[in-house]
Design a protein around this motif. Structure first.
Motif, PDB file in Angstrom:
ATOM      1  N   PRO A  85      71.772 -24.184  49.823  1.00  0.00           N
ATOM      2  CA  PRO A  85      72.873 -23.356  50.326  1.00  0.00           C
ATOM      3  C   PRO A  85      74.028 -24.257  50.739  1.00  0.00           C
ATOM      4  O   PRO A  85      73.815 -25.352  51.269  1.00  0.00           O
ATOM      5  N   ASP A  86      75.266 -23.833  50.481  1.00  0.00           N
ATOM      6  CA  ASP A  86      76.439 -24.605  50.885  1.00  0.00           C
ATOM      7  C   ASP A  86      76.828 -24.154  52.290  1.00  0.00           C
ATOM      8  O   ASP A  86      77.579 -23.191  52.467  1.00  0.00           O
ATOM      9  N   ASP A  87      76.302 -24.854  53.290  1.00  0.00           N
ATOM     10  CA  ASP A  87      76.530 -24.449  54.678  1.00  0.00           C
ATOM     11  C   ASP A  87      78.000 -24.575  55.069  1.00  0.00           C
ATOM     12  O   ASP A  87      78.466 -23.880  55.971  1.00  0.00           O
ATOM     13  N   TYR A  88      78.726 -25.463  54.399  1.00  0.00           N
ATOM     14  CA  TYR A  88      80.136 -25.658  54.751  1.00  0.00           C
ATOM     15  C   TYR A  88      80.952 -24.413  54.395  1.00  0.00           C
ATOM     16  O   TYR A  88      81.783 -23.951  55.170  1.00  0.00           O
ATOM     17  N   ARG A  89      80.709 -23.858  53.196  1.00  0.00           N
ATOM     18  CA  ARG A  89      81.448 -22.666  52.787  1.00  0.00           C
ATOM     19  C   ARG A  89      80.804 -21.396  53.302  1.00  0.00           C
ATOM     20  O   ARG A  89      81.473 -20.358  53.460  1.00  0.00           O
ATOM     21  N   GLY A  90      79.481 -21.437  53.529  1.00  0.00           N
ATOM     22  CA  GLY A  90      78.784 -20.298  54.101  1.00  0.00           C
ATOM     23  C   GLY A  90      78.625 -19.148  53.118  1.00  0.00           C
ATOM     24  O   GLY A  90      78.907 -19.268  51.918  1.00  0.00           O
ATOM     25  N   GLY A  91      78.143 -18.025  53.643  1.00  0.00           N
ATOM     26  CA  GLY A  91      77.950 -16.831  52.815  1.00  0.00           C
ATOM     27  C   GLY A  91      76.924 -17.080  51.731  1.00  0.00           C
ATOM     28  O   GLY A  91      75.844 -17.613  51.985  1.00  0.00           O
ATOM     29  N   ASP A  92      77.270 -16.667  50.502  1.00  0.00           N
ATOM     30  CA  ASP A  92      76.355 -16.808  49.375  1.00  0.00           C
ATOM     31  C   ASP A  92      76.625 -18.081  48.566  1.00  0.00           C
ATOM     32  O   ASP A  92      76.116 -18.226  47.451  1.00  0.00           O
ATOM     33  N   ALA A  93      77.426 -18.990  49.115  1.00  0.00           N
ATOM     34  CA  ALA A  93      77.796 -20.199  48.372  1.00  0.00           C
ATOM     35  C   ALA A  93      76.596 -21.144  48.242  1.00  0.00           C
ATOM     36  O   ALA A  93      75.778 -21.290  49.164  1.00  0.00           O
ATOM     37  N   ILE A  94      76.490 -21.780  47.087  1.00  0.00           N
ATOM     38  CA  ILE A  94      75.447 -22.760  46.828  1.00  0.00           C
ATOM     39  C   ILE A  94      76.107 -24.042  46.325  1.00  0.00           C
ATOM     40  O   ILE A  94      77.281 -24.049  45.919  1.00  0.00           O
ATOM     41  N   GLN A  95      75.355 -25.138  46.363  1.00  0.00           N
ATOM     42  CA  GLN A  95      75.843 -26.375  45.767  1.00  0.00           C
ATOM     43  C   GLN A  95      74.664 -27.175  45.228  1.00  0.00           C
ATOM     44  O   GLN A  95      73.524 -27.042  45.698  1.00  0.00           O
TER      45      GLN A  95
END
Length: 561
Positions: A542-552
């Motif tokens: 999960p992309d904690d920086y962008r939050g929501g449903d964002a992944i990296q």
């Protein structure tokens, strides 16, 4: 269990959910752990006689958490006079040394309990016994040819010990001692509960809840990089559940906060990369007593102040480590001028800090794919050296040191450790002889095939698996760690765009089957732009920086496709 997790756990040897995600009910019983009977009798007698018990910790995260578990657990089990102490790295050196014993005399202990050390502390234990103190050793490091003169020793790695899991960390060994002590105290009908007069109940009715210690057990186990076999995964999984539920101690909750982690989604990786370094920093640069005080604090405000101090020390440690690593890389470049490297590296700088050499050895080991020994003066300007070693899979680093010691008796003043990490002391004048002997024994013991770095992949992810649901599934489907690795995938991607962030990191925009994906490669900028198409070994998070449903995608290796 979802199909992706089934596949990942099966690749790691777990054929069903009970193996993959073991519960506390599946924990190995203490019965076969050698030395417990003697240890329990020693502790029982000390508690009954109201003797002063001093738990002696160590200056790494495993030793600090084991010390906190020992102090908290003994108090839960009725001990009223429990103190703790920890050696100072620069003043006392490793473990229960004669110098530390001399300083402990002011506490007037009657029973010393060593945690995460002791099996190699012959002189210190003899000095303690000479003062009339009893000594219980709890340790997990490999023993030498002779055992120290302790009253009792609990160590799953003693020769002939029948305990099935040899992978317990020091904190795990101490936890098992407490489990055995609780059973002994609570199941004896003739043994009065020390709190019975207060609570009006018998020992058999009152069983203190030792699960309150599992947050500490999880942190120490992950931090010490012991293999996460089924037993350790049960311990770590239970501890993570407590931390995620907000049930951890005030000290660990404060460390999670200053590290900027979300307790509800805390993972073993967060322990390894955020909590453990902040605790370890105190032992590396200052005094681990500060870290232990934080772990023992029940006052949230006090714990937050201590955690903030630990965070500051960790920032200093990073700066020191960066400078030392740059020094080591320049030394490596000089060694490799002719295009070859010895089978094991031996590095020394008179300006290095002895508390950080292990981190430098670890960083260089990953770069050169061979064992690395890093040395610093034990005291500024002194003639005694403190060394730390890190190894590669397939070469037992303590066995390598034992081979050097056998070939050159007396050359190494003191050494100890386990498969992947070890420490040693020797005179500065002996360093050239040690380096020569090290190269000879490493060449004899090291299979040349091990010098080729290898990444093991879990294969490719399917297009529909690049989403937040699968990223969270991977994060929460562990615990993952040493010997039970975090899932790693590979695949080919088109590079749509790239940029450098934080001077050293490479941010990528990728195209995969028509879908845009974000990726980052920490430390990946080498001055050369990436090609238009790359093959990556990566983790999905999960992309904690962008939050929501964002992944990296977090790339750990990149090469042209």
């Amino acid at each position: 269990m979802p199909p992706l997790l089934q596949r990942l756990h099966a690749a790691r040897g777990s054929s069903d959910p009970a193996q993959a995600l073991p519960k506390l009910a599946q924990l190995l019983p203490p019965d076969t752990l050698g030395g417990l009977d003697a240890a329990v009798r020693l502790l029982d007698a000390a508690i009954a006689a109201d003797r002063h018990i001093v738990v002696v910790g160590d200056f790494d995260c495993d030793g600090a958490t084991a010390c906190a578990v020992g102090v908290r657990g003994l108090r839960l089990l009725g001990a009223r006079r429990v103190s703790h102490a920890v050696p100072n790295r620069l003043r006392h050196g490793y473990g229960l040394s004669p110098g530390l014993v001399e300083d402990l005399a002011a506490l007037q202990p009657e029973l010393l309990v060593t945690v995460d050390h002791g099996i190699a502390c012959h002189a210190g234990i003899a000095a303690a016994r000479a003062r009339g103190w009893q000594v219980l050793v709890t340790d997990h490091h490999l023993p030498g040819d002779a055992l120290p003169p302790a009253d009792a020793i609990v160590n799953p790695n003693l020769r002939g010990d029948a305990f099935p899991s040899k992978a317990l960390a020091g904190v795990g060994v101490m936890f098992y001692v407490l489990l055995a002590l609780r059973r002994y105290l609570c199941d004896r009908p003739d043994r009065e509960d020390p709190t019975a007069a207060i609570h009006g109940r018998t020992a058999r009715q009152h069983r203190p809840d030792l699960s309150a210690l599992l947050d500490l057990v999880a942190v120490g186990t992950v931090a010490d990089l012991v293999p996460l076999d089924r037993n350790n995964r049960a311990l770590v999984g239970a501890g993570l559940r407590r931390l995620r539920a907000g049930q951890g101690g005030a000290g660990l909750r404060a460390l999670i906060e200053v590290a900027g982690r979300d307790p509800a989604t805390l993972s073993a990786a967060d322990i390894g990369f955020a909590l453990a370094p902040r605790l370890n920093a105190a032992g590396r640069l200052e005094d681990m007593a500060l870290g232990i005080e934080c772990l023992l604090s029940d006052d949230p405000g006090h714990a937050r102040a201590l955690a903030t101090t630990l965070d500051r020390i960790n920032a200093e440690r990073r700066a020191v480590q960066q400078q030392m690593t740059e020094d080591a890389e320049r030394a490596l470049a000089r060694i490799a001028l002719d295009g070859t490297l010895p089978p094991a590296l031996c590095l020394f700088d008179p300006q290095w800090h002895p508390g950080v050499v292990g981190l430098v050895a670890s960083r260089l080991k990953d770069r050169v794919q061979r064992p690395v020994f890093a040395f610093a003066p034990a005291q500024p300007g002194g003639d005694a050296l403190r060394g730390s070693a890190r190894s590669i899979p397939g070469l037992h680093i303590r066995d390598l040191l034992a081979a050097v010691d056998s070939a050159q008796p007396g050359l190494i003043e003191r050494f100890g450790g386990h498969a992947m990490a070890a420490g040693l002391s020797l005179a500065r004048a002996a360093l050239p002889r040690f380096e020569q002997a090290l190269h000879l024994q490493a060449a004899r013991l090291l299979d040349p095939a091990l010098l080729q770095a290898e990444l093991l992949s879990d294969g490719e992810l399917q297009p529909h698996e690049f989403d937040i649901a699968h990223a969270r599934l991977l994060r929460d489907g562990g615990p993952w760690g040493q010997g039970y690795p975090e899932p790693l995938f590979d695949g080919e991607f088109a590079v749509s765009a790239w940029r450098v962030v934080g001077e050293r990191h490479l941010k990528l925009e990728l195209d995969h089957h028509g879908r845009r994906l974000d990726a980052i490669e920490f430390g990946g900028w080498d001055g050369t732009p990436p090609p238009g198409r790359v093959r990556l070994a990566y983790r999905l998070q999960p992309d904690d920086y962008r939050g929501g449903d964002a992944i990296q995608l977090v790339a750990v290796h990149r090469e042209p496709a």
